[in-house]
Design a protein around this motif. Sequence first.
Motif, PDB file in Angstrom:
ATOM      1  N   PRO A 137       0.807  -1.238   0.000  1.00 27.32           N
ATOM      2  CA  PRO A 137       0.000   0.000   0.000  1.00 27.32           C
ATOM      3  C   PRO A 137       0.829   1.271   0.000  1.00 27.32           C
ATOM      4  CG  PRO A 137      -0.905  -1.584   1.558  1.00 27.32           C
ATOM      5  CD  PRO A 137       0.428  -2.124   1.118  1.00 27.32           C
ATOM      6  N   PHE A 138       2.037   1.223   0.544  1.00 28.63           N
ATOM      7  CA  PHE A 138       2.914   2.395   0.528  1.00 28.63           C
ATOM      8  C   PHE A 138       3.497   2.605  -0.867  1.00 28.63           C
ATOM      9  CE2 PHE A 138       7.262   4.155   1.075  1.00 28.63           C
ATOM     10  CZ  PHE A 138       6.916   5.405   1.567  1.00 28.63           C
ATOM     11  N   VAL A 139       4.041   1.550  -1.453  1.00 25.46           N
ATOM     12  CA  VAL A 139       4.665   1.660  -2.779  1.00 25.46           C
ATOM     13  C   VAL A 139       3.629   2.065  -3.824  1.00 25.46           C
ATOM     14  CG1 VAL A 139       5.904   0.385  -4.570  1.00 25.46           C
ATOM     15  CG2 VAL A 139       6.423  -0.018  -2.155  1.00 25.46           C
ATOM     16  N   ALA A 140       2.389   1.580  -3.667  1.00 21.78           N
ATOM     17  CA  ALA A 140       1.360   1.851  -4.674  1.00 21.78           C
ATOM     18  C   ALA A 140       1.075   3.335  -4.833  1.00 21.78           C
ATOM     19  CB  ALA A 140       0.075   1.105  -4.308  1.00 21.78           C
ATOM     20  N   PHE A 141       1.311   4.127  -3.785  1.00 21.14           N
ATOM     21  CA  PHE A 141       1.026   5.553  -3.888  1.00 21.14           C
ATOM     22  C   PHE A 141       1.949   6.253  -4.885  1.00 21.14           C
ATOM     23  CE2 PHE A 141      -1.552   5.265  -0.008  1.00 21.14           C
ATOM     24  CZ  PHE A 141      -2.620   6.058  -0.401  1.00 21.14           C
ATOM     25  N   ALA A 142       3.054   5.633  -5.247  1.00 23.69           N
ATOM     26  CA  ALA A 142       3.883   6.207  -6.307  1.00 23.69           C
ATOM     27  C   ALA A 142       3.164   6.143  -7.648  1.00 23.69           C
ATOM     28  CB  ALA A 142       5.216   5.472  -6.386  1.00 23.69           C
ATOM     29  N   CYS A 143       2.246   5.183  -7.796  1.00 21.42           N
ATOM     30  CA  CYS A 143       1.484   5.033  -9.038  1.00 21.42           C
ATOM     31  C   CYS A 143       0.237   5.900  -9.065  1.00 21.42           C
ATOM     32  CB  CYS A 143       1.065   3.573  -9.231  1.00 21.42           C
ATOM     33  SG  CYS A 143       2.405   2.375  -9.226  1.00 21.42           S
ATOM     34  N   TYR A 144      -0.257   6.304  -7.895  1.00 21.25           N
ATOM     35  CA  TYR A 144      -1.542   6.974  -7.803  1.00 21.25           C
ATOM     36  C   TYR A 144      -1.391   8.492  -7.914  1.00 21.25           C
ATOM     37  CZ  TYR A 144      -2.965   2.481  -5.773  1.00 21.25           C
ATOM     38  OH  TYR A 144      -3.207   1.153  -5.545  1.00 21.25           O
ATOM     39  N   LEU A 145      -2.452   9.143  -8.343  1.00 24.17           N
ATOM     40  CA  LEU A 145      -2.465  10.614  -8.405  1.00 24.17           C
ATOM     41  C   LEU A 145      -2.988  11.159  -7.077  1.00 24.17           C
ATOM     42  CD1 LEU A 145      -3.754  11.282 -12.036  1.00 24.17           C
ATOM     43  CD2 LEU A 145      -1.406  11.012 -11.205  1.00 24.17           C
TER      44      LEU A 145
END
Length: 473
Positions: A137-145
């Motif tokens: 869930p932390f790493v995924a925020f690099a993909c999210y706007l």
Amino acid sequence: MIGPPVDDPGAASGGDRGRPRRPGVGILLGLAAVLHVGLFVLEAWPAPRRLAGDELRYSAQAARLAAGQPVARDLLWPPGYPRFVAAAMTVGGESAVRALQWLLLLGCLVLVADLGRRLCAPGVGVEAALLLACYPPFVAFACYLWPEIPHLFLALAAVWLLAFRSRSLFWLATAGVALGLALLLKSLLTPFLPLLLAPLLGERSRRLSHRLSGALAVVAALGFTVAPVVWGNARSEGFFGIADSSVFNLWVGLEDTSRTAAGEDVALRELLRYRAAGETFAARQAAARGWIGERLRQRGPGAVAVGQLARQPFRLFDHGSFLGEQLPGGAFFARGWGYREIPQWAPPLLRAWSGAVYVALLLGGVAGLAVAFPWRGRWQRVALLFVAYHFLLFLALHVKTRYRVPLLPVAALYTAVAAEAIRRAGAGGIAASLREHPWRWAAGGVVAILVLVLAFAGGAVDAAAAAEPPAVE
């Protein structure tokens, strides 16, 4: 005590002689590499992820800004992130935004690693950074706007400068600029700023005049950075600030019913009601304050406080995640957002992986606090006050799982502190510590059980409450 971290910049940065081997570092590095590549692949394949929640707003505003078109002010949100996205989109569209945010995520990991090395012990920072790098869930925020990663990078950079470059007015001013930019992305940090400057003012090895001039450099640079936005808001809305969602989020927090962040979400309903309550920001704020006052008069402050205490901690510690909500079976996926046509094996794998790392962060963080007690270091106390600040804040305000992203570096560092102390002590040292400090370990065990209950029992408590017959008046 098994062995607490230190709080002397440079005291722990010497040679690594006597440091135990860490075969798990290579494993964590490999897992992190697989995770990062996998999440970026799933963002576009086999079908592009559909933007969720505020991403739709950020994307639309950024597209208008990139095209040179005006964007209306909305003082519930700071204006910085749409401009950040627009600047990156002019280079290479949303792919450029994600690439830049991934670089900033790597910057966060580097800063966490160096903070741990300098303030704790050699190796602690690397392990903390790798633990964060392995948390989906932390790493995924690099993909999210969403502004979580840029905001965290700026906040960590400011802390690093305040901790290790406090004798240079130039670098202190740079820290002020970083804090100002962080507030233009997310304004939640604002009330905590005086406590962030406390270690700077408490350096007894420096003259008072030097400490005051350093703090003034930070504040002046911060003020200069946010001044254009504050002045623009004052002219257009009569509001002297960057943004203010606290009144709205307090009202939504009082309206929350579910103990899980993925349960019933009343935020959109209340946002529509809030916007319909007045033509100006001041009118809408006044209406929301009126709703809050009426609720307090109806139920009484004591009953409201008890209700919040019985619900909000479950939402804050909930094991769910913004990533999980976008997978099949999640709340956002059910609304047509998130990952579409994703391979069947991916959702259970990502949920299990996320849950395992989250449990490690919870239990490791509690163990690290027990190991490091009493918490004497200046920056150690700031970190604990930061955690307490978020906990107290979200007892009242509306809370979602993404709001705990700023707390993850603290949890990772204390988890690594516990692992380092246990490795150094060995079985004999742990047994001796148990005999010497039984109450400390007992308290740690109670807290560990409590946080696990808060993380995993929210849904069960909601179901039990729904099954109870209504009270007869």
